[in-house]
Design a protein around this motif. Structure first.
Motif, PDB file in Angstrom:
ATOM      1  N   THR A 216     -53.755 -13.060  -2.245  1.00 53.73           N
ATOM      2  CA  THR A 216     -54.530 -13.888  -1.534  1.00 53.73           C
ATOM      3  C   THR A 216     -52.852 -13.907  -0.714  1.00 53.73           C
ATOM      4  O   THR A 216     -51.916 -13.852  -1.305  1.00 53.73           O
ATOM      5  CB  THR A 216     -54.490 -15.259  -2.077  1.00 53.73           C
ATOM      6  OG1 THR A 216     -53.050 -15.994  -3.232  1.00 53.73           O
ATOM      7  CG2 THR A 216     -55.884 -14.966  -3.225  1.00 53.73           C
TER       8      THR A 216
ATOM      9  N   SER B 115     -49.934  -3.366   1.787  1.00 55.72           N
ATOM     10  CA  SER B 115     -50.778  -2.385   1.996  1.00 55.72           C
ATOM     11  C   SER B 115     -50.592  -0.639   1.864  1.00 55.72           C
ATOM     12  O   SER B 115     -51.415   0.055   1.362  1.00 55.72           O
ATOM     13  CB  SER B 115     -51.964  -2.879   3.091  1.00 55.72           C
ATOM     14  OG  SER B 115     -52.553  -4.303   2.669  1.00 55.72           O
TER      15      SER B 115
ATOM     16  N   GLU C 155     -59.495  -4.030   0.238  1.00 56.71           N
ATOM     17  CA  GLU C 155     -60.887  -4.783   1.229  1.00 56.71           C
ATOM     18  C   GLU C 155     -60.209  -5.987   1.187  1.00 56.71           C
ATOM     19  O   GLU C 155     -59.687  -6.659   0.148  1.00 56.71           O
ATOM     20  CB  GLU C 155     -62.276  -4.391   0.397  1.00 56.71           C
ATOM     21  CG  GLU C 155     -62.278  -5.221  -1.013  1.00 56.71           C
ATOM     22  CD  GLU C 155     -63.556  -5.027  -0.707  1.00 56.71           C
ATOM     23  OE1 GLU C 155     -64.672  -4.893  -0.527  1.00 56.71           O
ATOM     24  OE2 GLU C 155     -64.195  -6.110  -2.620  1.00 56.71           O
ATOM     25  N   SER C 156     -60.715  -6.430   2.103  1.00 59.38           N
ATOM     26  CA  SER C 156     -60.552  -8.122   2.478  1.00 59.38           C
ATOM     27  C   SER C 156     -61.719  -8.516   1.885  1.00 59.38           C
ATOM     28  O   SER C 156     -62.925  -8.614   3.076  1.00 59.38           O
ATOM     29  CB  SER C 156     -59.970  -8.346   4.351  1.00 59.38           C
ATOM     30  OG  SER C 156     -59.905 -10.347   4.223  1.00 59.38           O
TER      31      SER C 156
ATOM     32  N   ALA D 217     -55.960 -14.220   4.360  1.00 61.27           N
ATOM     33  CA  ALA D 217     -56.543 -13.116   3.485  1.00 61.27           C
ATOM     34  C   ALA D 217     -56.459 -13.320   2.249  1.00 61.27           C
ATOM     35  O   ALA D 217     -55.678 -13.452   1.543  1.00 61.27           O
ATOM     36  CB  ALA D 217     -55.662 -11.563   3.876  1.00 61.27           C
TER      37      ALA D 217
ATOM     38  N   LEU E 235     -56.418 -10.890  -0.115  1.00 61.03           N
ATOM     39  CA  LEU E 235     -56.524  -8.659  -0.304  1.00 61.03           C
ATOM     40  C   LEU E 235     -57.301  -8.249  -2.389  1.00 61.03           C
ATOM     41  O   LEU E 235     -56.838  -8.620  -3.150  1.00 61.03           O
ATOM     42  CB  LEU E 235     -55.141  -7.681   0.068  1.00 61.03           C
ATOM     43  CG  LEU E 235     -54.975  -8.703   1.271  1.00 61.03           C
ATOM     44  CD1 LEU E 235     -53.863  -8.246   1.563  1.00 61.03           C
ATOM     45  CD2 LEU E 235     -55.944  -7.775   2.682  1.00 61.03           C
TER      46      LEU E 235
END
Length: 224
Positions: free
Chosen positions: A171, A182, A193-194, A210, A212
């Motif tokens: 997070t 990333s 992916e978020s 986000a 993630l």
């Protein structure tokens, strides 16, 4: 007296009440023997471990909603360790880790405060390999991409301690390092992916950062 003051914080996650001992505020500091300084923790950073930050709260909610089936899980930079406590309450195989010298006693106190058995804990410096820690099926972290170079450090820790088919949950409140992280994870063949994770049902102020989730190997399908 320990040299710092604390307060009790009450939270609810998935309908379950939690009470935590946290530092009273960000002005607390106590490093009389220089232990924190030798670990690279400045006076300005010393109190950061002792709060429940928004990204940590979101990670705890994400772990409450996640489904694990015996996977070995590692939390990096656990701080107060709310996500680890949630997983402990669910009887997951969780190891919490942090570099701060007080993370372990606070974690033990908060486990007892919530009628949980003590968690497995390892002190971990991201820049110092710890082969005895072993490898994990799931690695989780909140708000660890907070300064220049942190993406590389966290990526290296994951490379050392993730199984080939691991999944990673991070997070991030948007401190500017997530894109770099990333790219580094993609170089390790992770897909990302978020995902959406409100902090509670019907929350009117959703988390603005986000969540993630990265998958590799057989876990890659989770992030596609």
């Amino acid at each position: 007296m320990p040299g710092y003051s604390t307060r009790k914080l009450d939270l609810t996650i998935g309908g379950h009440p939690w009470r935590l001992r946290v530092l009273s505020d960000l002005q607390q500091f106590a490093d009389p023997d220089g232990h924190g300084e030798r670990l690279g923790i400045s006076s300005a950073q010393w109190s950061l471990f002792g709060q429940v930050w928004p990204a940590g709260l979101v990670l705890a909610h994400a772990m409450h909603r996640a489904t694990f089936n015996g996977e070995r899980i590692l939390e990096l930079g656990c701080g107060i360790g709310l996500a680890s406590l949630v997983l402990q309450q669910q009887e997951a195989d969780i190891v919490a880790s942090d570099v701060h010298p007080l993370a372990e006693p606070f974690l033990a106190y908060n486990a007892a405060l919530n009628a949980l058995p003590a968690l497995h804990y390892r002190q971990l410096r991201w820049d110092v390999p710890l082969p005895t820690l072993g490898r994990f099926d799931v690695i989780i972290a909140s708000d660890v991409l907070y300064q220049r170079g942190s993406a590389e450090l966290v990526n290296d820790v994951i490379a050392r301690h993730a199984h080939d088919d691991a999944q990673v949950w991070v997070t991030d409140p948007g401190r500017g390092q997530a894109a770099r992280f990333s790219r580094l994870m993609e170089a390790q063949e992770y897909a990302v992916e978020s995902i959406n994770c409100p902090v509670d049902d019907g929350d009117s102020a959703p988390y603005r950062g986000a969540v993630l989730r990265y998958g590799r190997g057989t876990a890659r399908r989770l992030a596609q």
